[in-house]
Design an enzyme around this catalytic site. Structure first.
Site, PDB file in Angstrom:
ATOM      1  N   GLU A   1       0.834  -1.221   0.008  1.00 52.40           N
ATOM      2  CA  GLU A   1       0.025  -0.143   0.030  1.00 52.40           C
ATOM      3  C   GLU A   1       0.781   1.309  -0.065  1.00 52.40           C
ATOM      4  OE1 GLU A   1      -3.006  -0.055  -0.559  1.00 52.40           O
ATOM      5  OE2 GLU A   1      -2.997  -2.186  -0.782  1.00 52.40           O
TER       6      GLU A   1
ATOM      7  N   TRP B   1     -20.230  11.857 -19.477  1.00 55.77           N
ATOM      8  CA  TRP B   1     -20.850  11.829 -18.106  1.00 55.77           C
ATOM      9  C   TRP B   1     -21.850  12.517 -18.026  1.00 55.77           C
ATOM     10  CZ3 TRP B   1     -18.123   8.210 -15.457  1.00 55.77           C
ATOM     11  CH2 TRP B   1     -16.685   8.022 -15.888  1.00 55.77           C
TER      12      TRP B   1
ATOM     13  N   ASN C   1     -10.380   2.627   2.792  1.00 61.63           N
ATOM     14  CA  ASN C   1     -10.237   2.608   1.782  1.00 61.63           C
ATOM     15  C   ASN C   1     -11.117   1.735   0.929  1.00 61.63           C
ATOM     16  OD1 ASN C   1      -8.131   2.733  -0.559  1.00 61.63           O
ATOM     17  ND2 ASN C   1      -8.014   0.505  -0.270  1.00 61.63           N
TER      18      ASN C   1
ATOM     19  N   TRP D   1     -16.205  11.594 -12.643  1.00 65.56           N
ATOM     20  CA  TRP D   1     -15.160  11.115 -11.593  1.00 65.56           C
ATOM     21  C   TRP D   1     -14.746  12.525 -11.001  1.00 65.56           C
ATOM     22  CZ3 TRP D   1     -10.068  12.290 -12.059  1.00 65.56           C
ATOM     23  CH2 TRP D   1      -9.660  12.590 -13.410  1.00 65.56           C
TER      24      TRP D   1
ATOM     25  N   TRP E   1      -9.291   7.899  -7.690  1.00 67.54           N
ATOM     26  CA  TRP E   1     -10.488   8.347  -8.390  1.00 67.54           C
ATOM     27  C   TRP E   1     -10.508   7.683  -9.782  1.00 67.54           C
ATOM     28  CZ3 TRP E   1     -15.439   9.309  -7.655  1.00 67.54           C
ATOM     29  CH2 TRP E   1     -15.648   9.721  -6.299  1.00 67.54           C
TER      30      TRP E   1
HETATM   31  C1  LIG Z   1     -11.117   7.234  -4.605  1.00 68.88           C
HETATM   32  C2  LIG Z   1      -9.884   7.497  -3.720  1.00 68.88           C
HETATM   33  C3  LIG Z   1      -9.487   8.265  -3.069  1.00 68.88           C
HETATM   34  C4  LIG Z   1      -8.410   8.475  -2.294  1.00 68.88           C
HETATM   35  N1  LIG Z   1      -7.854   9.614  -1.699  1.00 68.88           N
HETATM   36  C5  LIG Z   1      -6.791   9.575  -0.774  1.00 68.88           C
HETATM   37  C6  LIG Z   1      -6.211  10.788  -0.528  1.00 68.88           C
HETATM   38  O1  LIG Z   1      -6.567  11.909  -0.845  1.00 68.88           O
HETATM   39  N2  LIG Z   1      -5.268  10.718   0.368  1.00 68.88           N
HETATM   40  C7  LIG Z   1      -4.823   9.604   0.875  1.00 68.88           C
HETATM   41  O2  LIG Z   1      -3.694   9.619   1.490  1.00 68.88           O
HETATM   42  N3  LIG Z   1      -5.125   8.256   0.437  1.00 68.88           N
HETATM   43  C8  LIG Z   1      -6.095   8.518  -0.435  1.00 68.88           C
HETATM   44  N4  LIG Z   1      -6.799   7.138  -0.913  1.00 68.88           N
HETATM   45  C9  LIG Z   1      -6.026   5.833  -0.913  1.00 68.88           C
HETATM   46  C10 LIG Z   1      -6.497   5.222   0.565  1.00 68.88           C
HETATM   47  O3  LIG Z   1      -7.825   5.218   0.732  1.00 68.88           O
HETATM   48  C11 LIG Z   1      -6.034   5.759   2.012  1.00 68.88           C
HETATM   49  O4  LIG Z   1      -4.731   6.037   1.683  1.00 68.88           O
HETATM   50  C12 LIG Z   1      -6.203   5.031   3.232  1.00 68.88           C
HETATM   51  O5  LIG Z   1      -7.653   4.574   3.226  1.00 68.88           O
HETATM   52  C13 LIG Z   1      -5.688   5.606   4.290  1.00 68.88           C
HETATM   53  O6  LIG Z   1      -6.064   4.908   5.537  1.00 68.88           O
HETATM   54  P1  LIG Z   1      -4.866   4.364   6.431  1.00 68.88           P
HETATM   55  O7  LIG Z   1      -3.767   5.445   6.606  1.00 68.88           O
HETATM   56  O8  LIG Z   1      -5.505   3.715   7.536  1.00 68.88           O
HETATM   57  O9  LIG Z   1      -4.321   3.243   5.386  1.00 68.88           O
HETATM   58  P2  LIG Z   1      -3.303   2.037   5.308  1.00 68.88           P
HETATM   59  O10 LIG Z   1      -4.240   0.881   4.806  1.00 68.88           O
HETATM   60  O11 LIG Z   1      -2.750   1.773   6.929  1.00 68.88           O
HETATM   61  O12 LIG Z   1      -2.297   2.417   4.581  1.00 68.88           O
HETATM   62  C14 LIG Z   1      -1.165   3.158   4.809  1.00 68.88           C
HETATM   63  C15 LIG Z   1      -0.740   4.068   4.043  1.00 68.88           C
HETATM   64  O13 LIG Z   1      -0.457   3.677   2.743  1.00 68.88           O
HETATM   65  C16 LIG Z   1      -1.084   4.373   1.777  1.00 68.88           C
HETATM   66  N5  LIG Z   1      -2.131   3.837   0.989  1.00 68.88           N
HETATM   67  C17 LIG Z   1      -2.723   3.043   1.134  1.00 68.88           C
HETATM   68  N6  LIG Z   1      -3.720   2.532   0.323  1.00 68.88           N
HETATM   69  C18 LIG Z   1      -3.496   3.579  -0.806  1.00 68.88           C
HETATM   70  C19 LIG Z   1      -3.902   3.660  -1.947  1.00 68.88           C
HETATM   71  N7  LIG Z   1      -4.863   2.728  -2.372  1.00 68.88           N
HETATM   72  N8  LIG Z   1      -3.458   4.677  -2.772  1.00 68.88           N
HETATM   73  C20 LIG Z   1      -2.502   5.518  -2.349  1.00 68.88           C
HETATM   74  N9  LIG Z   1      -1.931   5.140  -0.992  1.00 68.88           N
HETATM   75  C21 LIG Z   1      -2.296   4.546  -0.449  1.00 68.88           C
HETATM   76  C22 LIG Z   1      -1.743   5.797   2.595  1.00 68.88           C
HETATM   77  O14 LIG Z   1      -0.702   6.672   2.884  1.00 68.88           O
HETATM   78  C23 LIG Z   1      -1.877   5.162   4.153  1.00 68.88           C
HETATM   79  O15 LIG Z   1      -1.820   6.051   5.090  1.00 68.88           O
HETATM   80  C24 LIG Z   1      -7.777   7.067  -1.951  1.00 68.88           C
HETATM   81  C25 LIG Z   1      -8.444   6.019  -2.451  1.00 68.88           C
HETATM   82  C26 LIG Z   1      -9.379   5.727  -3.348  1.00 68.88           C
HETATM   83  C27 LIG Z   1      -9.834   4.689  -3.756  1.00 68.88           C
END
Ligand SMILES: Cc1cc2nc3c(=O)[nH]c(=O)nc-3n(C[C@H](O)[C@H](O)[C@H](O)COP(=O)(O)OP(=O)(O)OC[C@H]3O[C@@H](n4cnc5c(N)ncnc54)[C@H](O)[C@@H]3O)c2cc1C
Length: 497
Positions: free
Chosen positions: A280, A312, A347, A365, A388
């Site tokens: 991730e 869209w 997520n 989107w 997105w």
């Molecule tokens: C539509 C959409 C919009 C999103 N917008 C953002 C946003 O604005 N900012 C953001 O930080 N994340 C975003 N994410 C990614 C992800 O959803 C979040 O990082 C995550 O939910 C944060 O929770 P956590 O810190 O507990 O993540 P954990 O599951 O603990 O993951 C650890 C870290 O890994 C990174 N990470 C995890 N999953 C992703 C992913 N799919 N893409 C990129 N980085 C990831 C984050 O920095 C996160 O804090 C988005 C995902 C989607 C599908």
């Protein structure tokens, strides 16, 4: 002569390459934070995120002062005023060197180039460091020297390169000679944000590097090993919750990885929980790199160019139902209400609501992308745009357009007892575990006050697939080599031995 450390989304004392490089000169350091009003009005920034930064800066100014580093704060109205404001400060303080950590979106890059030019013309040496990612953009390349478009080979190469690095976070800067420069007071910091809407979510998201470190350590010791099995369950606190801290740089990705490796004795694959979490963090890095190699994403462009012809729907009323969590699909409504109440969304739910908006409602989107940035405390352009474009099947290595999540099935799978739905949609709390996922199908129908679904999931899915299929040959945008006059500091400094 004094060194200037320009802080942006790297609000921490530890493992901060720009601050570290400035302190290493041993000639006194002043730190500066510039707030630009136009960044708040032109780009969506959540009031919760603004307030998080405010609270964080208040703590940072004291932490820096303990090292005899004064934090100065400046407020400007327009982006074009940032470079002149920094140039004036440099003159006032007799600055010889200026260091900052890179930010990759196009506007930030342009801003940094302007600052570089103006300060250099004043005789200041300007250096850019990389802290937002473990491997700077341009480092992870395929055999042909081109950027990767697909995540899995990118990840393989990333792991190969990163495992050669020491990945030891930098320590806090050495105490500096005290300069006759008073640090910003709490009131000075508050004044930066006057006139903007702020939302104080301190109870949920306390600020500070110490909090970020404590959350990281708690996650690593208690939840990391179970991450792979728990991370998709929105009712369980099975993810790290570190995204807000990573977004404003209260925590660096290198600190996060170093904590994992210290726990596993350097093993990146110690168990599925470890390798999935690391993956991730690499997704995060993949999206940061995409912004540099494909800057068109900063101009609201789709990575898959042919999808720009998708018709869209402009449907503000339907969009409002989605935003407010009144779609009639319980898991979607619960997710949107979680976002609106806490500034954060799980997520799996981000993927679900994004697919629902783009695929079932066929709403652009980019509307959803913007709304997320208006609400998220962890709003990060690269991750949000990447998420997105993945969900809308317009991104590189996105979900295939014909694989559309059914939110009801997903709800049954990932929130089987409806625990999460019950928490956020209390009007459904009395339903049994089966009915709660699709109350309109229950013999008695949805309870009073809860709507029937605003869209037929099956029919809209079919229509969207047909529309995508009619768009013709898939065409992914090519990379763009950006002009870059910024000079980097070379290899990121590491703490000796
Ligand atoms: C539509 C959409 C919009 C999103 N917008 C953002 C946003 O604005 N900012 C953001 O930080 N994340 C975003 N994410 C990614 C992800 O959803 C979040 O990082 C995550 O939910 C944060 O929770 P956590 O810190 O507990 O993540 P954990 O599951 O603990 O993951 C650890 C870290 O890994 C990174 N990470 C995890 N999953 C992703 C992913 N799919 N893409 C990129 N980085 C990831 C984050 O920095 C996160 O804090 C988005 C995902 C989607 C599908």
């Amino acid at each position: 002569m004094t060194a200037l450390a320009w802080l942006r989304n790297d609000l921490r004392l530890h493992d901060n390459p720009a601050l570290h490089a400035a302190a290493a000169l041993q000639q006194g350091v002043v730190a500066v934070y510039v707030h630009c009003d136009a960044y708040v009005t032109r780009f969506p920034i959540a009031p919760a995120r603004l307030d998080f930064v405010r609270r964080h800066l208040r703590l940072l100014t004291s932490a820096l002062a303990r090292h005899h580093i004064a934090l100065r704060v400046l407020r400007v109205a327009q982006a074009a005023e940032i470079a002149p404001a920094l140039a004036r400060l440099a003159q006032e303080l007799g600055i010889s060197h200026c260091f900052f950590n890179a930010e990759y979106p196009l506007d930030e890059l342009t801003r940094d180039q302007q600052v570089h030019q103006l300060l250099r013309a004043q005789g200041v040496t300007v250096k850019r460091c990389h802290d937002r990612v473990v491997l700077p953009p341009g480092k992870v390349r395929n055999e042909a020297g081109a950027p990767y478009k697909v995540f899995t080979p990118y990840k393989r190469k990333w792991l190969q390169l990163a495992s050669l690095l020491p990945l030891r976070p930098l320590e806090e800067p050495a105490p500096q000679v005290a300069l006759p420069c008073p640090p910003a007071s709490a009131q000075d910091i508050d004044r930066l944000f006057e006139g903007h809407t702020l939302r104080d979510l301190d109870a949920l998201w306390p600020a500070g590097e110490t909090v970020a470190q404590a959350r990281l350590q708690r996650f690593i010791s208690q939840d990391l090993d179970r991450y792979q099995t728990q991370r998709d369950l929105p009712a369980v606190a099975g993810t790290s919750g570190l995204s807000p801290y990573l977004a404003i740089g209260a925590l660096s990705p290198r600190q996060a990885l170093a904590a994992v490796l210290s726990r596993t004795g350097g093993d990146w694959n110690a168990n599925p929980g470890v390798s999935t979490w690391v993956s991730e963090l690499i997704w995060r890095e993949f999206y940061q790199h995409l912004v540099v190699d494909y800057p068109q994403v900063c101009m609201h462009r789709a990575m898959q160019v042919h999808t720009e012809a998708f018709p869209w729907r402009q449907a503000p009323e339907d969009f409002a139902l989605w935003r407010e969590g009144r779609t009639g699909i319980p898991i979607i409504d619960a997710a949107m209400r979680q976002l609106n109440a806490t500034g954060w969304m799980h997520n799996r739910l981000r993927m679900l609501v994004a697919m629902f908006l783009s695929k079932n409602l066929q709403i652009d989107w980019r509307w959803g992308e913007r709304y997320f940035m208006e609400q998220l405390i962890d709003g990060d352009f690269a991750a949000n745009n990447g998420g997105w474009q993945w969900s809308a099947s317009t991104g590189t290595d996105a979900a295939p357009y014909f694989r559309i999540f059914n939110p009801v099935t997903q709800s049954q799978r990932f929130d089987p007892q409806g625990q999460f739905i019950r928490e956020w949609v209390p009007e459904l709390a009395g339903l049994n575990d089966k009915a709660i996922h699709a109350p309109h199908l229950a013999p008695s129908g949805p309870p009073p006050g809860y709507p029937v679904p605003m869209v037929d999931l099956g029919a809209s899915r079919k229509a969207t697939i047909a529309l995508f299929a009619s768009l013709g040959q898939a065409q992914v945008a090519g990379p763009v080599v950006q002009e870059n006059s910024l000079s980097d500091t070379g290899p990121t400094p590491h703490r000796p031995g």
